[in-house]
Enzyme design. Sequence first.
Site, PDB file in Angstrom:
ATOM      1  N   GLU A 257       0.716  -1.269  -0.016  1.00 48.64           N
ATOM      2  CA  GLU A 257      -0.015  -0.076   0.069  1.00 48.64           C
ATOM      3  C   GLU A 257       0.889   1.083   0.001  1.00 48.64           C
ATOM      4  OE1 GLU A 257      -2.728   0.515   3.326  1.00 48.64           O
ATOM      5  OE2 GLU A 257      -3.521  -1.535   2.964  1.00 48.64           O
ATOM      6  N   GLU A 308     -13.586   5.676   0.073  1.00 48.63           N
ATOM      7  CA  GLU A 308     -14.586   4.759   0.716  1.00 48.63           C
ATOM      8  C   GLU A 308     -15.181   5.444   1.827  1.00 48.63           C
ATOM      9  OE1 GLU A 308     -12.460   0.716   1.183  1.00 48.63           O
ATOM     10  OE2 GLU A 308     -10.732   2.118   0.848  1.00 48.63           O
ATOM     11  N   LYS A 311     -15.418   4.160   5.353  1.00 46.21           N
ATOM     12  CA  LYS A 311     -14.380   3.617   6.012  1.00 46.21           C
ATOM     13  C   LYS A 311     -14.018   4.396   7.550  1.00 46.21           C
ATOM     14  CE  LYS A 311      -9.447   2.106   5.343  1.00 46.21           C
ATOM     15  NZ  LYS A 311      -8.306   2.264   4.510  1.00 46.21           N
ATOM     16  N   GLU A 317      -8.861   9.056   5.657  1.00 45.27           N
ATOM     17  CA  GLU A 317      -9.184   7.736   5.368  1.00 45.27           C
ATOM     18  C   GLU A 317     -10.146   7.560   4.249  1.00 45.27           C
ATOM     19  OE1 GLU A 317      -7.458   5.190   6.353  1.00 45.27           O
ATOM     20  OE2 GLU A 317      -6.141   6.004   7.672  1.00 45.27           O
TER      21      GLU A 317
END
Length: 331
Positions: A257, A308, A311, A317
């Site tokens: 990542e 997202e 999340k 995030e």
Amino acid sequence: MSVSTILLLVGILSSIRVLEFTAAQTQVVGICYGVNGNNLPSKQEVVDLYKSKGISRMRIYSPDEETLQALRGSNIELTMDVAGETLQSLTDPNVATDWVHRYVTSYSQDVNFKYIVVGNEVHPNYDVAPYILPAMTNIQNAISSANLQTKVSTAIDATLLTNSYPPNNGVFTADASPYIGPIINFLVKNGAPLLANVYPYFAYVNDQQDINLPYALFTQQGTNDIGYQNLFDAMLDSIYAALEKIGAPNLEIVVSESGWPSAGGDGALVENAHAYYYNLINHANSGSGTPKRPGRPIQTFLFAMFDENQKPGAETERHFGLFNPDKSSKY
């Protein structure tokens, strides 16, 4: 339209760097596909988007069978995580064998499994920590018994290290060493890489006094006093240094990542995220490597395919996506 206006437009257009993927780039660069959102495209649409954009490597965070069905025949190289809630059960060899049969062997004829990831950013004090190595062992045994070439690994984060600056001083913490040492031995024995999530963004926002933005975004001109031109290389090399100290100098690292948020916090701007992703793609693919591991491409997964919106955690995030939920490119 005047000549001066035409020249201005040409200048603007020439300065725009399009975030795109070529066949050469996607040999080493993939994108993580997270699903913590209530506005995301269907799994088949997502796989079709990977294919249409020439993105040939995907990481998913659980063995989702709808995604696996969509991946059939796609030739997309898949890195698949074990769901965290199943880790303890996989310490039973029979359960691990059943897991491999259900999620790997059953799809292996037309899904290209590269790595199985057992544990994502697990720390030695986590309840699941004692299950990681037994689960890795059982899954690898089941995969080998099925005559598959897929490798089993785990993904760590930078908090398992200390003394990471300068990078050559990087070492696993006293708490992490007893946990990670046997895992490293397993990886060396099985010829598998260590996966590592590498985020210059978080290092930058947590130490803006000592880390400048150009260094974090790959836009610094020239190297610093220890010979590094970007923070990504420095962070990656600190892990290599820690591996050397634990007796695994030749173990490869796959960056599982790396990303930069476009909103929600300090430095989280669209222009910064665009610069980071664009420069990381080019750097990973360039073959320049890092000062400790020069002359090689860096296998890297960008995080992430989409924002997202569900999340948990900090606002940032929810803003790491390269694509919008309507499948248009954010950059």
